[in-house]
Design a protein around this motif. Structure first.
Motif, short mmCIF file in Angstrom:
data_model
loop_
_atom_site.label_atom_id
_atom_site.label_comp_id
_atom_site.label_asym_id
_atom_site.label_seq_id
_atom_site.Cartn_x
_atom_site.Cartn_y
_atom_site.Cartn_z
N VAL A 15 1.46 -1.32 -0.12
CA VAL A 15 -0.39 -0.12 0.31
C VAL A 15 0.68 0.43 0.01
N LYS A 16 0.40 2.49 -0.77
CA LYS A 16 1.45 3.52 -0.91
C LYS A 16 0.82 4.66 -0.40
N LYS A 25 -3.89 10.64 -1.60
CA LYS A 25 -3.78 9.24 -2.83
C LYS A 25 -3.54 8.22 -1.68
N VAL A 26 -4.79 7.04 -1.57
CA VAL A 26 -3.70 5.85 -1.34
C VAL A 26 -4.08 4.52 -2.47
N GLU A 27 -3.13 4.17 -2.59
CA GLU A 27 -2.90 2.49 -3.87
C GLU A 27 -2.54 1.45 -3.14
N GLY A 28 -3.57 0.36 -3.62
CA GLY A 28 -3.35 -0.44 -3.11
C GLY A 28 -3.42 -2.23 -4.09
N LYS A 30 -5.69 -4.04 -4.19
CA LYS A 30 -7.03 -3.89 -4.74
C LYS A 30 -7.52 -2.35 -5.39
N GLY A 31 -7.08 -1.72 -5.42
CA GLY A 31 -7.97 -0.34 -6.88
C GLY A 31 -6.90 0.99 -5.75
N LYS A 32 -7.28 2.62 -6.30
CA LYS A 32 -7.36 3.77 -5.95
C LYS A 32 -8.23 4.26 -5.07
N SER A 34 -9.10 8.38 -3.61
CA SER A 34 -8.03 9.34 -3.46
C SER A 34 -9.17 10.32 -2.66
N VAL A 80 -8.40 -0.27 0.05
CA VAL A 80 -7.30 -1.19 -0.63
C VAL A 80 -6.50 -1.78 -0.39
N SER A 81 -6.51 -2.55 0.98
CA SER A 81 -6.16 -3.74 1.27
C SER A 81 -6.88 -4.78 1.17
#
Length: 180
Positions: A15-16, A25-28, A30-32, A34, A80-81
Motif C-alpha cells: 500500500v502506498k 491518495k492511497v494505492e493498494g 485492490k485499487g486506488k 483519493s 485498498v488492502s
C-alpha cells in the motif's frame, strides 16, 4: 486529545500513501482511492510505514476534524488492502435477486422487477438468490449502496418480509387479535 485521532495508521505491505496539501491518495492491491481533505485544522505526516494525524491547535474545529480525518484515512488504507463488505438477506415468498453484468435484478413482490444499476467500484455476490454481499474498496459507497438496496423493500414488523442487513434483528409485532 482524541483517543482515535492520536493512534497512528499502519501502512501494510503493498500500500502506498501519497499526501499533497488538500488531497490524499492511497494505492493498494485492490485499487486506488483519493479524497480531498477540507480545512487546515490538522497536519498529516506520512512516514515509512505509518501515517500520523495531529491537530494544530485546541479549537472545536480542530478537535472535531482530528478523529474524523484519521478515520477517513484508515478506511482508505483498509479498503485498498482488504476491502469492505456488507451482507443483506431477502425474506419473503417469491422474493429473489440475481446479478447480470453490473445490474442487480430484484423480485420483491411488486408488479414489476427492479433493475438496480450498481455504481462503479461496487460488486454484488448473490448466494441462493436470497443472500447478498455488497463488496467494494470505498466504505462509504458500500454502505450507501447497501442502504439503497435495502430501501427497495425494507423489512416489515409483522411477517418479517423484505430486505434486511444480515446482523439486523427485526422487532416483531403481534397481529390483530380478532375479538368482536
Amino acid at each position: 486529545m482524541s483517543r482515535i485521532g492520536k493512534l497512528p495508521i499502519a501502512i501494510p505491505a503493498g500500500v502506498k500513501v501519497i499526501y499533497s496539501a488538500p488531497e490524499i491518495k492511497v494505492e493498494g492491491p485492490k485499487g486506488k482511492l483519493s479524497r480531498t481533505l477540507v480545512g487546515d485544522a490538522v497536519t498529516i505526516d506520512v512516514t515509512g510505514d505509518a501515517v500520523t494525524v495531529t491537530r494544530k491547535d485546541d479549537t472545536i474545529k480542530s478537535r472535531s476534524a482530528h478523529g474524523l480525518t484519521r478515520t477517513l484515512i484508515n478506511n482508505m488504507v483498509t479498503g485498498v488492502s482488504k476491502g469492505f463488505e456488507t451482507a443483506l438477506e431477502i425474506n419473503g415468498v417469491g422474493y429473489r435477486a440475481e446479478v447480470k453484468g453490473n445490474v442487480l435484478n430484484l423480485a420483491l413482490g411488486y408488479s414489476h422487477p427492479i433493475n438496480f444499476e450498481l455504481p462503479a467500484g461496487i460488486t454484488v455476490e448473490v448466494d441462493k438468490m436470497t443472500k447478498l454481499k455488497v463488496l467494494g474498496i470505498d466504505k462509504e459507497l458500500v454502505g450507501q449502496t447497501a442502504a439503497k438496496i435495502r430501501d427497495f423493500r425494507g423489512p416489515e414488523p409483522y411477517k418479517g418480509k423484505g430486505i434486511k442487513y444480515a446482523d439486523e434483528t427485526i422487532l416483531r409485532k403481534a397481529g390483530k387479535t380478532g375479538k368482536k
